[in-house]
Scaffold this motif. Structure first.
Motif: not given
Length: 692
Positions: A421-447
Motif C-alpha cells: 500500500m505504501d508503494k502505491l501511495m508513492e506512485r500516486v504522489v508521483e503520477e496523479p495524472g495517471a489516475l482515472n475516476m474509477r482508479n480514484i474511487v477504488s483507491i480511496l475505498h481501499v485505504y
C-alpha cells in the motif's frame, strides 16, 4: 461365391432392365433423404433391392456383414420402422461402434488397405467403385482450415453432406473463435439466415441416435456457443438423446458433459440430465484417472449438488493430492469455489504449493485464487502475504489497474499489506495524472476501509487525490462524489471544494431519489456526524436534512454482562445497550472518577460533579472489526472510537473471542485489568491517536 447367390444377383440384374425405375423415398434439396414411415414388417431383402434400385452396387459381403446388421439395430424405434436408403456422399455410422469395429462402414482415417479388407472375392474394378462410394468423414479441423466463414462451411455441407453433422458445427465454432466480437455477431447472423442451416439442423437431429457419444456432446457445446436458442427443437432433441444414452458416458465424456451443462439454463431436460450426471459421477468417482477430468467435473457439477457427493469428490481429490501439478493446485481454488465447497484441508495443501511457486504466476491466476478465497470465506494469511510480497517485490512490472485490483480483493478479505500500500501511495504522489475516476474511487475505498495511514507521505497522498478529483469536479457523478467524500471522512480528512459541491441542494436531492438511496443516506449521515464531531473538520456546514436511520441492533453479550456483574458486585454500576446521538451504540457504560480508580453507581451519579466523572464505553468487538490477524482497526470502527472520544468517553475494547476462552475467574481478572488500568489497550489507543 455360391451358385445360388450368383444366380440371385444375375436375376436381379435382369429385372432391372425390364421393370420401370421407381423411388421409395422422396429426394429433398441439398441431398437429404427423408425416410418414409412404414408400419408393415420391414424386410431386409427389400432394403437390399432398394439399394440396387438407386444404382448402388456394393459387394455382397459388404452389404450382409455391415449394412443389414447395422440398419436393423439402429433404425428401429418404438415399433415405428424407417425405410433406409444408401446414398452416394452419405455414410451411416452405427452408434457406440468404435473406429475399429468390424461393423463400421468407414472409420475415421481408414486406409485403402483397411477398406479392402471388408470386401473380398471381388474384381479390382469393383473395389475401386466401392471405395469411391464410401467418402471418408470430413474432419472438423480440416474443414475449419479450408473455410474462412460460417457460410463457407454451410456451402460445403450443401454441396456434399457427409456424416457426422457434428463436424460442421465444430468447424463453425472453431472459425467463430478466431474472429473479433463484431465480426462474430455478423457471422452468426449470416449463419442463421443461410438456406442450408435448417437442413444441417434437421440432419443433426436424425443422426443424434447413431452418432458417437462424444461427438454428440461436442456438438451440443458448439451449438450453444454459436447462439442457438436453448428452446430450439434441435437443442432439446440433443438433450433428450444425451440423457437416454448417458450410460455410454466414459471419463472423457464426463468432462465434456460437465462443461456443456454449465452453459445451459435450467429446464426439464437439463435438470434431468444434470441429475443423471450426478448419479453417474457418484458411481464412477473412484474410477476417474485424470486430475483434469476430476477438476472439470467438480467445477461444473453445480453448487446445489448434495453435500455427500461434494464430500466424496473432495476425498477423491485428497487421495490424488500427490499427483497434483502446480497448475492443478492453482486451479483447485476456482474449482472449489465453483462447487461452493470449503475444504480447508485441500485449500491449505494447495496454498503451500502456490506460495512455493509464486514467482512467474500470471495475474489472472493470482486474481482467480483471491476471488475464490473471498467466495469460500477462506482466510490464509500466509497465502495472502505470499501473493502481496510477490506483487510488492515485482511492483514495477504490474500495471496500475492490476495493483488496484489486487488491493480491492485484499480489502474484501480484510487483509492489509503496508508495504504494497505504501508503494502505491508513492506512485500516486508521483503520477496523479495517471489516475482515472474509477482508479480514484477504488483507491480511496481501499485505504479508508483498511484505515491505512503512512506517516511519511499521508498528507501528500491525500492532497494528490484531492487535486485529481478537483480537476474532474464538474464531470464527476453525484454517487462518485459522495463515495470519495465518504472515504475522506473515514480518514479524518475534509477537502472543502468537494464538500461544497456535495452539499448543494441539487446534488443532495439526486442522491436521495436515485441509485442506492439507502446506502447514500447512510453515507450522508456519516458526513453529518464527522462535520459535527471531528476537530479536523474546520468546515462546519449546515445540517443536511436526512431521513432517520434505523437504530443499531443490540447484541446480548450475556457473557460480558455476567463478568461485569461479578466484577462490580451487581448491575447497578453499569448500563447495558446504551444508544447515543448520531446513531452510535455501545454495549456497556460505566461511570468512574477521572483517574479510573473508582466506579460510581448510577444512583449516585447525580451527587457527583461532572468534572470529577469519566464516562467509560465498554465495547465487545468481534474479529472482523480489525484487519486480518492484527489489532489494527478498520475504517468504520476506527471512526467510531474517534467519535466516542470526541463525545467524552474513554473507550475499552473487549475481544469476544478471547473472553469466551477464559474461565469466569480469569475473565473477571482480564476485564478488571482493562477497566482499572490507566493504560488500557496501549496498542489500539496509540493507533487511534495517530489517526487524529
Amino acid at each position: 461365391m455360391s451358385n445360388k447367390a450368383h444366380s440371385l444377383l444375375w436375376n436381379i440384374g435382369q429385372l432391372r432392365a425390364v421393370l420401370p425405375r421407381s423411388r421409395v423415398l422422396r429426394i429433398y434439396p441439398l441431398g437429404f433423404c427423408r425416410p418414409e414411415v412404414v408400419y408393415s414388417k420391414w424386410n431386409p431383402r427389400k432394403r437390399l433391392l432398394n439399394g440396387f434400385e438407386d444404382g448402388l452396387r456394393p459387394s455382397v459381403r459388404y452389404l450382409f456383414q455391415g449394412i443389414l446388421k447395422s440398419v436393423d439395430d439402429c433404425t428401429q424405434t418404438k415399433g415405428v420402422k424407417h425405410a433406409g436408403v444408401f446414398k452416394f456422399g452419405r455414410v451411416l455410422c452405427p452408434r457406440r461402434l468404435s473406429s475399429d469395429s468390424e461393423h463400421s462402414l468407414v472409420s475415421d482415417g481408414a486406409s485403402d488397405h483397411d477398406l479392402m479388407k471388408i470386401n473380398f472375392h471381388h474384381s479390382s474394378s469393383e473395389d475401386v467403385l466401392t471405395k469411391k462410394m464410401r467418402p471418408t468423414p470430413m474432419s472438423h479441423k480440416k474443414l475449419a482450415q479450408e473455410c474462412n466463414s460460417l457460410s463457407d462451411v454451410l456451402d460445403t455441407f450443401s454441396r456434399a453432406p457427409t456424416f457426422p453433422s457434428s463436424s460442421y458445427f465444430l468447424a463453425m465454432w472453431t472459425i467463430v473463435r478466431r474472429v473479433s466480437g463484431d465480426k462474430r455477431r455478423f457471422e452468426i447472423q449470416l449463419m442463421f439466415s443461410h438456406p442450408a442451416f435448417h437442413q444441417l439442423c434437421t440432419q443433426m437431429m436424425r443422426e443424434a441416435k447413431i452418432m458417437h457419444y462424444d461427438h454428440l456432446l461436442f456438438s451440443l457445446n458448439a451449438i450453444m456457443k454459436l447462439g442457438v436458442p436453448q428452446n430450439a427443437l434441435m437443442v432439446q432433441t440433443l438433450l433428450r438423446t444425451i440423457q437416454e444414452r448417458i450410460n455410454e458416458c466414459d471419463e472423457r465424456c464426463l468432462s465434456i458433459l460437465s462443461t456443456a451443462l454449465k452453459t445451459l439454463e435450467p429446464c426439464m431436460n437439463v435438470n434431468a440430465l444434470r441429475a443423471g450426471l450426478r448419479i453417474l459421477v457418484d458411481q464412477q468417482v473412484w474410477k476417474i484417472e485424470h486430475i483434469f477430468t476430476l477438476q472439470t467435473v467438480m467445477k461444473y457439477i453445480g453448487k446445489d449438488t448434495p453435500f455427500a457427493l461434494k464430500k466424496k469428490l473432495e476425498m477423491k481429490a485428497l487421495k490424488e493430492l500427490d499427483r497434483f501439478s502446480v497448475l492443478n493446485s492453482q486451479h483447485m481454488f476456482e474449482v472449489l469455489a465453483a462447487m461452493d465447497h470449503r475444504s480447508v484441508v485441500l485449500l491449505n495443501e494447495c496454498s503451500k504449493v502456490v506460495i512455493d511457486n509464486i514467482h512467474g504466476c500470471p495475474f489472472k491466476v493470482l486474481i482467480g485464487i483471491l476471488q475464490s478465497c473471498r467466495d469460500l470465506r477462506y482466510q490464509n494469511e500466509d497465502l495472502f502475504k505470499g501473493i502481496a510480497d510477490y506483487v510488492a517485490t515485482t511492483f514495477e512490472i504490474w500495471k496500475l489497474k492490476q495493483v488496484i485490483f489486487f488491493l480491492l480483493l485484499f480489502e474484501d478479505l480484510g487483509f492489509r499489506h503496508p508495504d504494497l500500500m505504501d508503494k502505491l501511495m508513492e506512485r500516486v504522489v508521483e503520477e496523479p495524472g495517471a489516475l482515472n475516476m474509477r482508479n480514484i474511487v477504488s483507491i480511496l475505498h481501499v485505504y479508508s476501509s483498511l484505515n491505512h495511514i503512512s506517516k511519511g507521505q499521508n498528507k501528500e497522498f491525500l492532497e494528490a487525490m484531492t487535486s485529481a478529483l478537483t480537476a474532474r469536479l464538474h464531470h464527476i457523478s453525484a454517487e462518485n462524489l459522495l463515495s470519495t467524500v465518504y472515504s475522506f471522512c473515514l480518514m479524518n480528512y475534509f477537502p472543502l471544494a468537494l464538500i461544497n459541491q456535495l452539499t448543494e441542494k441539487k446534488i443532495i436531492n439526486e442522491l436521495l431519489t436515485s441509485g442506492d438511496t439507502e446506502k447514500n443516506i447512510y453515507k450522508l449521515h456519516v458526513l453529518n456526524t464527522c462535520l459535527k464531531l471531528d476537530e479536523n473538520a474546520c468546515y462546519k456546514a449546515t445540517h443536511i436534512p436526512l431521513p432517520q436511520l434505523p437504530l443499531s441492533p443490540a447484541h446480548p453479550n450475556d457473557r460480558a454482562a455476567e463478568v461485569l456483574s461479578n466484577l462490580l458486585e451487581g448491575d447497578g454500576c453499569f448500563s447495558r445497550n446504551v444508544q447515543l446521538p448520531h446513531n452510535y451504540h455501545i454495549d456497556f457504560e460505566i461511570r468512574m472518577d477521572k483517574n479510573r480508580t473508582q466506579v460510581f453507581s448510577f444512583s449516585d451519579v447525580d451527587a457527583t460533579s461532572a468534572t470529577d466523572m469519566q464516562r467509560v464505553a465498554v465495547l465487545c468487538v468481534p474479529k472482523f472489526v480489525y484487519c486480518l490477524n492484527s489489532s489494527h482497526p478498520r475504517g468504520l470502527f476506527a471512526m467510531k472510537i474517534r467519535h466516542l472520544k470526541a463525545m467524552g468517553f474513554h473507550v475499552i475494547l473487549i475481544h469476544n473471542w478471547e473472553l469466551r476462552k477464559l474461565r469466569m475467574e480469569d475473565a473477571v481478572a482480564f476485564v478488571k485489568a482493562k477497566i482499572y488500568s490507566p493504560k488500557a489497550l496501549p496498542t489500539t489507543d496509540a493507533t487511534v491517536e495517530s489517526m487524529g
